[in-house]
Design a protein around this motif. Sequence first.
Motif, short mmCIF file in Angstrom:
data_model
loop_
_atom_site.label_atom_id
_atom_site.label_comp_id
_atom_site.label_asym_id
_atom_site.label_seq_id
_atom_site.Cartn_x
_atom_site.Cartn_y
_atom_site.Cartn_z
N TYR A 198 0.87 -1.19 0.00
CA TYR A 198 0.00 0.00 0.00
C TYR A 198 0.89 1.23 0.00
O TYR A 198 1.56 1.54 0.98
CB TYR A 198 -0.92 -0.01 1.23
N LEU A 258 3.25 -0.91 4.25
CA LEU A 258 3.01 0.48 3.88
C LEU A 258 4.30 1.07 3.33
O LEU A 258 5.37 0.91 3.92
CB LEU A 258 2.57 1.29 5.11
N PHE A 296 -1.73 6.30 10.26
CA PHE A 296 -2.28 5.23 9.42
C PHE A 296 -1.94 3.86 10.02
O PHE A 296 -2.79 2.96 10.06
CB PHE A 296 -1.71 5.35 8.00
N LEU A 301 1.65 4.95 0.28
CA LEU A 301 1.04 6.07 0.98
C LEU A 301 1.32 7.37 0.24
O LEU A 301 2.48 7.78 0.09
CB LEU A 301 1.57 6.16 2.42
N ILE A 358 1.96 8.98 8.57
CA ILE A 358 2.30 7.57 8.44
C ILE A 358 1.96 6.83 9.74
O ILE A 358 1.31 5.78 9.73
CB ILE A 358 3.79 7.40 8.09
N ASP A 405 -4.07 8.38 2.51
CA ASP A 405 -3.41 8.15 3.79
C ASP A 405 -4.21 8.63 5.01
O ASP A 405 -3.66 8.83 6.09
CB ASP A 405 -2.03 8.81 3.80
#
Length: 374
Positions: free
Chosen positions: A266, A295, A317, A268, A314, A274
């Motif tokens: 995934y 991520l 998330f 970001l 980050i 995000d």
Amino acid sequence: MSVQLASQSVSQGTPTPRLGASLEELTAWVQDRGQPAYRGKQLYQWLYRQGARSLSDITVFPKRWRENAEPVDFGRSTVHHRSIAPDGTIKYLLQLADGNLVETVGMPTSKRLTVCVSSQVGCPMACDFCATGKGGFLRNLETHEIVDQVLTVQEEFDRRVSHVVFMGMGEPLLNIDNVLAALRCLNEDVGIGQRSMTVSTVGIPGRIRRLAQHKLQATLAVSLHASNQTLRERLIPSARQYPLEDLLAECREYVQITGRRLSFEYLLLAELNDRPEHAEELAKHLRGFQSHVNLIPYNPISEVDYQRPDRQRIDRFVRALEERHIAVSVRYSKGLDVDAACGQLRASKNKEEFFRHSSPLTREDSFLSAESRL
């Protein structure tokens, strides 16, 4: 695996490269040329363990045979360019027999050496965030051209490659036969464990199911990059023909058939995918899956204005996924200062070559057409 073991040559009328062939195939090859069977094992050892690039390199072979043998293609590339990062990561541009350039990356740590290999020259998937996708597609890589990337990095670093990830240029499952053959060769001939190899895909209808039939021990990494169909179509054009729900259904089949945990990639992108609500959507899709989420904070490229999220976004998330009991880790790119995003180095060197060989009078007129090719 029921796949063709030796790679085919890129063009008709040229010798089939020896790299990618098994011990049995190499033994048959030397016997067809009047040599005893044990020469096959010698050829095998010199090809995969000692980095022979031509018949003349194999000094245990009779000199008369080396000098008088028919032309033999070992299938090795040449290093066109190296970019070295302070963290020890080295990105290579390798020149193939037909002059095309592909990228491969050596990523060392104290305990391992990982190679990120390409599976195609360019990529037809045209993902909006990807430098390779912006450069278009030329052709699939042959088996020997994939294996050669690993051997080249091994020779350059003068240490054994421990891990291989098919995360370079191209979509591996669009070149599935040669990728499967390369996996076999890297495992059985080069000696890298299947559990130390990862194949990454954005998702091709039916191909994950086909891959599952081989019951590999390699890890399958599926690039989602979006938590819903609308956002995925914006980032990945092929998602229009392969909806997220269909992709996830095929992933569930893969887990059932193989018993292997999936990885989901995934990317970001700041302010785009995000947010906490995206993490919540993603968690709902993956609930009940035997999976792990990687991520990847975005590595910006010049062609688009997507941005890398800051550390706070980050971490937020990650927390949102962990609160929903999703296994997650953050994979930070190595070698960020050496055109680390896939396709960047090839594109920048192609531009450099274009301007070096163009006259001042034609550069301005031709720049836009050159950009379209890159």
